[in-house]
Design an enzyme around this catalytic site. Structure first.
Site, PDB file in Angstrom:
ATOM      1  N   GLU B 121       0.527  -1.275   0.060  1.00 38.53           N
ATOM      2  CA  GLU B 121       0.171   0.079   0.100  1.00 38.53           C
ATOM      3  C   GLU B 121       0.895   1.270   0.165  1.00 38.53           C
ATOM      4  O   GLU B 121       1.853   1.537   0.588  1.00 38.53           O
ATOM      5  CB  GLU B 121      -0.812   0.026   1.151  1.00 38.53           C
ATOM      6  CG  GLU B 121      -1.679   1.203   1.254  1.00 38.53           C
ATOM      7  CD  GLU B 121      -2.647   1.598   2.444  1.00 38.53           C
ATOM      8  OE1 GLU B 121      -2.453   0.734   3.218  1.00 38.53           O
ATOM      9  OE2 GLU B 121      -3.269   2.802   2.527  1.00 38.53           O
ATOM     10  N   ASP B 187       9.659   6.053  14.861  1.00 34.28           N
ATOM     11  CA  ASP B 187       9.627   7.464  14.729  1.00 34.28           C
ATOM     12  C   ASP B 187      10.181   7.999  15.820  1.00 34.28           C
ATOM     13  O   ASP B 187       9.667   7.745  17.135  1.00 34.28           O
ATOM     14  CB  ASP B 187       8.369   7.878  14.609  1.00 34.28           C
ATOM     15  CG  ASP B 187       8.148   9.209  14.175  1.00 34.28           C
ATOM     16  OD1 ASP B 187       8.885   9.865  13.856  1.00 34.28           O
ATOM     17  OD2 ASP B 187       6.755   9.664  14.294  1.00 34.28           O
ATOM     18  N   ILE B 188      11.253   8.871  15.706  1.00 38.92           N
ATOM     19  CA  ILE B 188      11.646   9.948  16.677  1.00 38.92           C
ATOM     20  C   ILE B 188      11.371  11.334  16.393  1.00 38.92           C
ATOM     21  O   ILE B 188      11.884  11.708  15.336  1.00 38.92           O
ATOM     22  CB  ILE B 188      13.155   9.507  17.091  1.00 38.92           C
ATOM     23  CG1 ILE B 188      13.588   8.014  17.343  1.00 38.92           C
ATOM     24  CG2 ILE B 188      13.541  10.287  18.229  1.00 38.92           C
ATOM     25  CD1 ILE B 188      14.940   7.502  17.413  1.00 38.92           C
ATOM     26  N   ASP B 189      10.822  11.599  17.241  1.00 36.03           N
ATOM     27  CA  ASP B 189      10.365  13.157  17.059  1.00 36.03           C
ATOM     28  C   ASP B 189      10.714  14.132  18.062  1.00 36.03           C
ATOM     29  O   ASP B 189      10.416  13.874  19.148  1.00 36.03           O
ATOM     30  CB  ASP B 189       8.757  13.254  16.630  1.00 36.03           C
ATOM     31  CG  ASP B 189       8.604  14.713  15.955  1.00 36.03           C
ATOM     32  OD1 ASP B 189       8.165  14.925  14.861  1.00 36.03           O
ATOM     33  OD2 ASP B 189       8.275  15.577  16.784  1.00 36.03           O
ATOM     34  N   CYS B 199      16.946  24.827  23.860  1.00 33.49           N
ATOM     35  CA  CYS B 199      17.542  25.862  23.170  1.00 33.49           C
ATOM     36  C   CYS B 199      16.348  26.084  21.825  1.00 33.49           C
ATOM     37  O   CYS B 199      16.684  27.230  21.489  1.00 33.49           O
ATOM     38  CB  CYS B 199      18.657  24.982  22.378  1.00 33.49           C
ATOM     39  SG  CYS B 199      18.090  23.162  21.794  1.00 33.49           S
ATOM     40  N   CYS B 209      19.927  20.455  19.930  1.00 36.90           N
ATOM     41  CA  CYS B 209      18.930  19.730  20.418  1.00 36.90           C
ATOM     42  C   CYS B 209      18.958  18.492  19.180  1.00 36.90           C
ATOM     43  O   CYS B 209      18.523  17.611  19.442  1.00 36.90           O
ATOM     44  CB  CYS B 209      17.519  20.487  20.235  1.00 36.90           C
ATOM     45  SG  CYS B 209      17.099  21.526  18.959  1.00 36.90           S
ATOM     46  N   GLY B 239      12.915  15.055   7.575  1.00 39.25           N
ATOM     47  CA  GLY B 239      12.771  16.284   7.169  1.00 39.25           C
ATOM     48  C   GLY B 239      12.676  17.590   7.762  1.00 39.25           C
ATOM     49  O   GLY B 239      12.835  18.758   7.134  1.00 39.25           O
ATOM     50  N   LEU B 398       4.138   4.993   6.946  1.00 44.36           N
ATOM     51  CA  LEU B 398       5.188   5.979   7.152  1.00 44.36           C
ATOM     52  C   LEU B 398       5.569   6.486   6.059  1.00 44.36           C
ATOM     53  O   LEU B 398       5.856   5.957   4.911  1.00 44.36           O
ATOM     54  CB  LEU B 398       6.268   5.292   8.114  1.00 44.36           C
ATOM     55  CG  LEU B 398       7.366   6.093   8.782  1.00 44.36           C
ATOM     56  CD1 LEU B 398       6.823   6.843   9.934  1.00 44.36           C
ATOM     57  CD2 LEU B 398       8.405   5.107   9.296  1.00 44.36           C
ATOM     58  N   LYS B 399       6.032   7.859   6.362  1.00 48.15           N
ATOM     59  CA  LYS B 399       6.546   8.583   5.075  1.00 48.15           C
ATOM     60  C   LYS B 399       7.630   7.838   4.280  1.00 48.15           C
ATOM     61  O   LYS B 399       8.661   7.565   4.837  1.00 48.15           O
ATOM     62  CB  LYS B 399       6.652  10.042   5.402  1.00 48.15           C
ATOM     63  CG  LYS B 399       7.102  10.949   4.392  1.00 48.15           C
ATOM     64  CD  LYS B 399       7.183  12.511   4.864  1.00 48.15           C
ATOM     65  CE  LYS B 399       8.062  12.576   6.103  1.00 48.15           C
ATOM     66  NZ  LYS B 399       8.378  13.907   6.297  1.00 48.15           N
TER      67      LYS B 399
HETATM   68 ZN   LIG Z   1      17.788  23.509  19.479  1.00 43.43          ZN
END
Ligand SMILES: [Zn+2]
Lengths: 514, 489
Positions: B121, B187-189, B199, B209, B239, B398-399
């Site tokens: 898919e 996924d790490i966000d 910061c 960061c 991205g 997932l993208k």
């Molecule tokens: Zn930062």
């Protein structure tokens, strides 16, 4: 009646079906011996059983599974689940170990065995039901494993031929693991056997999840005492495989006109176990409601009824289906016919008496069994709708308000707004409600809201006792919601501290003749 | 049924995904209800409370871009430019590495060898935010062609189904259409770090960061390789301010939800929302995975956390640190010291703990407990914070790697984990820069035909991807062979 009742005296010939379905094990046809309390249910039942038992046993198990499911939805810890479930299991599906020396052992085990297989048939039909059944049966197995007699459990384990590879200190060292690390990883305590098994980590997912085993390049190192984990995984694996086989055999079973209505009703009941509400029992401390007190009482209404009440107050009208549902609910809380007529007449404030009499009065009377055919009169009209019933009604069209708002408010923001309007703004609860609704666990969302709104009272009755499990288990009927809410908010006033337990037993018949 | 009119109307427009309102802040909610809408016509009683709905839409990508979107944040360029149709068409036509994407997902260069691509898919997000699910393609070329026709702002990759996703509705029974395999994804966000990073806020990131993401990648990658034995793990920049992992080993692709949940649980450590004061609660001695993680993270702590983030510089935040420490006497001594010098740096405050502890302020001080509490603090400020839901479901979308992030215009390029510390998200090329690269490229004397992507800063990333895919395919071949050999017994 909505559901065909089957003459309970007729006997269901389970054997002939089983022979069709489980023909792969013909050599093992013989009277079952129930040596242990626990079972992998490898062999299907062989004896005949009456349709009445067929249905009754299955319903008992269904009740247990449904309550187990509600425990997971409400994030109860394993300990909370065990103590919550103990009385429910004792009541609906008792199963004791040999050491209990109960004279009922064989009967209990037979019942456990048969009900498991009946539900297998009922839930093998779709993949979703199979998965859910398998998950809940696994939970049940786990609960029983935990409180089983240690000696019997060991014997049961030995009877299963689990292929496990032993790992000693040298194997551990070879793959770069010190004994110290292995102990740490597996939660080894003084007195535990220092024996490890190694197996593919996929066989012990729950040990992996809680980091109670050691992992090395895809292999899990598991302490002997964690055998529950791989026994449970094995249980699930075998059950899943068996359910697949059953599902392929199902079409042949449809030929049987006696079993299929029961099976299909069972599988339907699994979505939200159906509940009836005994309006006759009355509510201690509640003055008979009148047309004038409904507004005040509405703070105890579940969201569905509050929603209809608000619509009615706002628009001075309510379309047919909503009127029916709301009328029956009010009837259930004890509003008598003359008050009901007065209530509706006053609520439809913008129409003439003539129009009211012509278009609405009959419906109200019909719902109360005052008019209509003999059957309707004899049955004193309709009974209030259960959650299951409300959840399976067609969704409201434009201008209509009815059904369960957790389901009908397809835009969750509108649902949150409605909850906010009724005073429910707790962010944590709202967040969980969003999740529940997203996963179509509507009745769980509603119970969650109830639990938050009555948090301190619930804690009080739990602390002080007095409310047994039947009074505290999942609400499946709007009238039960009202009753519990009312009683909880009037604790200590007169004798309002106790709810009769019989109101919410799972019931088989359809509650409404339509 | 009263609702059916509605869904029929929408079906007329787009059978696969009814059109969505353009309301970014609610896009996830809308998408979910849209999917529900799609199924309404056949809502079955037995599905009502099911929590494993196959059709459940859950994708990390849209919400990750939307939540916390803050218009006050600096954007390199205006948002509109990157979704400009001509730019995007040129990108799909000339730069997107469809061929390697195909091989990656098909596990073989030959379309006939597997169904892994054909039955896969894809979900397209179009320029007007219409979300099209259940797209599938026979070859790299048909995917490329639809991208050029529809010019999606991005597309997502879902599972391989039992049959072609486009044909799911013509099947006799819905049961015949089910997800079979998909890469295990993570996924790490940065959003999950917002309470500890000082910061930047919202969508913006800086080098300081980004280290949170670097640390997370190192810890998760080590666990996936050493503990679970996975070999083919691709990390991809999301991205903007995060990273995705695609674990492509066959063994990982075949995991069911329960086992995915097990891995997510194994890796999860920092729990509790903003309210709970102590977020790390672990038993001792440390599990080898945590022990290893701590060893990795300890290296970063003094510089990346104490110096760069200075997490306890103000008294209120320093008070949080004290809640994590076990000894009341020590705490009151620390409090006194910090009261007299409120702006003392986090590094000094951290050192004060040991200094005061050693000074004998409490002769009965449990030093072991203090040491463990300090380890917990380090973990709370450094241990990976995963969006675990993404990993738990086989059918999560997932993208795709190499998509353009519509907010930043940057390409979702692979990250070489061996050099993860060198990866600079702010240096990742944007789609407009890449197109400019093509134009300014000068042909040299050689006769060799040069692909457009080779003329741009995308080249090292595509080369890396190529290498990854070829090693995956090699591994795949041997495992297929092994399977065949096994069959012969
Ligand atoms: Zn930062």
């Amino acid at each position: 009646m909505a559901t065909a009742r089957i003459d309970p005296k007729r006997r269901a010939d389970l054997i002939s079906h089983k022979k069709k379905q489980f023909a792969e094990a013909p050599a093992k046809w013989k009277q079952q011996e129930y040596k242990w309390r626990l079972s992998f249910y490898d062999l299907p039942p062989t004896e005949e059983v009456s349709l009445e038992e067929f249905e009754l046993w299955a319903l008992g198990r269904l009740k247990v599974l449904a309550e187990l499911e509600s425990c997971t939805f409400r994030n109860r810890t394993p300990e909370e689940t065990a103590s919550y479930m103990a009385p429910i299991m004792e009541k609906h599906l008792p199963l004791h170990s040999n050491s209990s020396r109960s004279s009922e052992l064989d009967e209990e085990r037979k019942r456990d065995h048969y009900s498991h297989f009946i539900l297998r048939l009922a839930f093998a039909g779709t993949k979703d039901l199979r998965q859910r059944f398998s998950r809940l049966e696994t939970m049940l197995f786990k609960l029983r494993w935990k409180d089983d007699d240690a000696v019997e459990r060991k014997e049961f384990l030995d009877s299963l031929d689990m292929q496990l590879e032993k790992a000693g200190e040298s194997e551990l060292n070879e793959c770069g693991v010190s004994l110290e690390q292995a102990k740490a990883a597996t939660g080894w305590r003084k007195g535990d056997a220092e024996a490890w098994f190694t197996l593919d980590w996929e066989r012990v997912p729950d040990l992996v999840e809680s980091r109670r085993c050691l992992l090395r390049r895809g292999k899990a190192y598991v302490l002997l005492k964690e055998q529950m984990s791989f026994v449970v995984a094995e249980f699930t694996k075998r059950l899943d495989a068996a359910l697949e086989i059953t599902s392929r055999a199902l079409p042949r079973l449809d030929e049987d006109d006696r079993l299929s209505p029961i099976l299909s009703h069972l599988s339907k009941s699994f979505t939200a176990p159906d509940a009836s509400f005994d309006a006759e029992a009355g509510i201690n401390g509640l003055q008979a409601p009148t047309a004038g007190t409904v507004d005040a009482l509405s703070s105890h209404f579940p969201l569905c009824m509050q929603n209809m009440h608000r619509t009615l107050r706002q628009d001075a009208k309510l379309k047919h289906q909503g009127r029916l549902e709301y009328t029956l609910f009010l009837k259930g809380i004890g509003l008598d016919l003359s008050n009901a007529v007065e209530f509706w007449r006053r609520s439809f404030r913008t129409i003439t008496d003539e129009k009211f009499t012509k278009e609405y009065l009959y419906n109200v009377k019909h719902a109360y069994g005052e008019v209509g055919g003999d059957a309707n009169r004899r049955g004193r009209g309709y009974t209030p709708f259960s959650c299951q019933k409300l959840l399976t009604e067609p969704l409201p069209g434009p201008g209509q308000t009815h059904g369960c708002p957790y389901r009908t408010h397809t835009d969750v923001e509108n649902l949150v707004a409605l909850l906010g309007a009724t005073g429910m703004r707790d962010p944590e609860t709202i967040k969980s409600v969003r999740e529940d609704v997203g996963k179509q666990r509507y009745h769980i969302a509603c119970n969650r809201v109830f639990e938050f709104a009555h948090k301190s009272e619930l804690e009080r009755v739990k602390r002080k006792g007095g409310w047994g499990p039947a009074e505290l288990d999942t609400i499946l009927h709007p009238n039960s919601y009202f009753k519990r809410s009312f009683l909880l908010k009037h604790l200590g006033e007169g004798n309002a501290g106790f709810v009769e337990p019989r109101g919410e037993d799972v019931k088989m018949e359809g509650s409404l003749d339509e | 049924m009263p609702h059916s009119e509605n869904s029929q109307d929408e079906d007329l427009v787009l059978p696969d995904a009814p059109s969505l309102q353009n309301e970014p802040s609610q896009s996830q909610t809308i998408s979910q209800s849209t999917i529900v809408e799609d199924n309404k016509e056949n809502v079955k009683l037995e599905d009502m409370f099911d929590d494993d709905n196959e059709d459940e839409y859950s994708s990390s990508a849209p919400p990750a871009q939307i939540k916390g979107e803050d218009s006050s944040q600096p954007m390199p360029q205006s948002l509109g430019r990157f979704s400009d149709s001509d730019v995007m068409r040129a990108f799909y036509q000339r730069l997107f590495p469809f061929r390697y994407l195909f091989q990656w997902l098909n596990h073989s260069p030959n379309p006939e060898d597997t169904n892994d691509f054909r039955h896969r898919e894809f979900a397209f997000t179009l320029q007007n935010d219409v979300y099209l699910r259940y797209q599938s393609f026979k070859t790299a070329d048909t995917l490329r062609k639809q991208c050029m026709d529809m010019i999606p702002t991005r597309f997502e990759i879902g599972p391989v189904y039992s049959t072609n996703p486009r044909e799911r509705k013509s099947l006799p029974k819905s049961a015949a259409f089910r997800p079979l395999t998909k890469e295990l994804v993570f996924d790490i966000d940065m959003t999950d770090y917002d309470e500890i990073r000082t910061c930047c806020t919202g969508a913006s990131i800086c080098h300081r960061c980004w280290t949170f993401i670097t640390m997370a990648i190192k810890v998760v990658d080590a666990a996936l390789k050493d503990d679970f034995g996975f070999k083919h793990i691709m990390w991809v920049y999301s991205g903007r301010r995060g990273a995705h992992a695609w674990v492509c080993d066959k063994r990982a692709r075949e995991l069911d939800d329960q086992k995915r949940r097990a891995i997510a649980g194994y890796l999860e450590l920092v729990k509790g929302g903003d309210k709970s004061s102590k977020k790390v609660n672990i038993r001792r001695p440390l599990h080898p995975h945590l022990d290893r993680s701590l060893r990795i993270l300890k290296e970063f702590f003094p510089t990346s956390i104490l110096a760069d983030q200075d997490p306890w510089e103000n008294p209120k935040k320093a008070a949080h640190l004290l809640t994590l420490l076990p000894d009341a006497q020590l705490n009151s001594a620390l409090q006194k010291k910090w009261d007299s010098a409120p702006s003392r740096s986090s590094t000094s405050k951290w050192n004060d703990i040991d200094t005061l502890a050693e000074s004998g302020i409490n002769p009965n001080l449990d030093t072991k407990k203090l040491m463990q509490a300090k380890q917990d603090v380090i973990l709370e400020y450094t241990y990976p914070r995963l969006d675990a839901e993404v990993s738990k479901k086989l059918n999560h979308l997932l993208k795709s790697p190499f998509c353009v992030h519509p907010g930043t215009g940057r390409i979702c390029v692979p990250i070489d984990v061996r050099r993860v510390e060198e990866f600079d998200p702010l240096d990742v090329p944007t789609v407009t820069e890449l197109l400019a690269d093509i134009n300014s490229w000068k042909k040299d004397d050689s006769e060799k035909k040069v692909q457009d992507w080779e003329k741009t800063r995308l080249k090292p990333y595509v080369d890396f991807f190529k290498g990854f895919v070829s090693s995956l395919l090699k591994g795949e071949k041997t495992s297929i062979k092994r399977e065949r050999d096994g069959m012969e017994y």
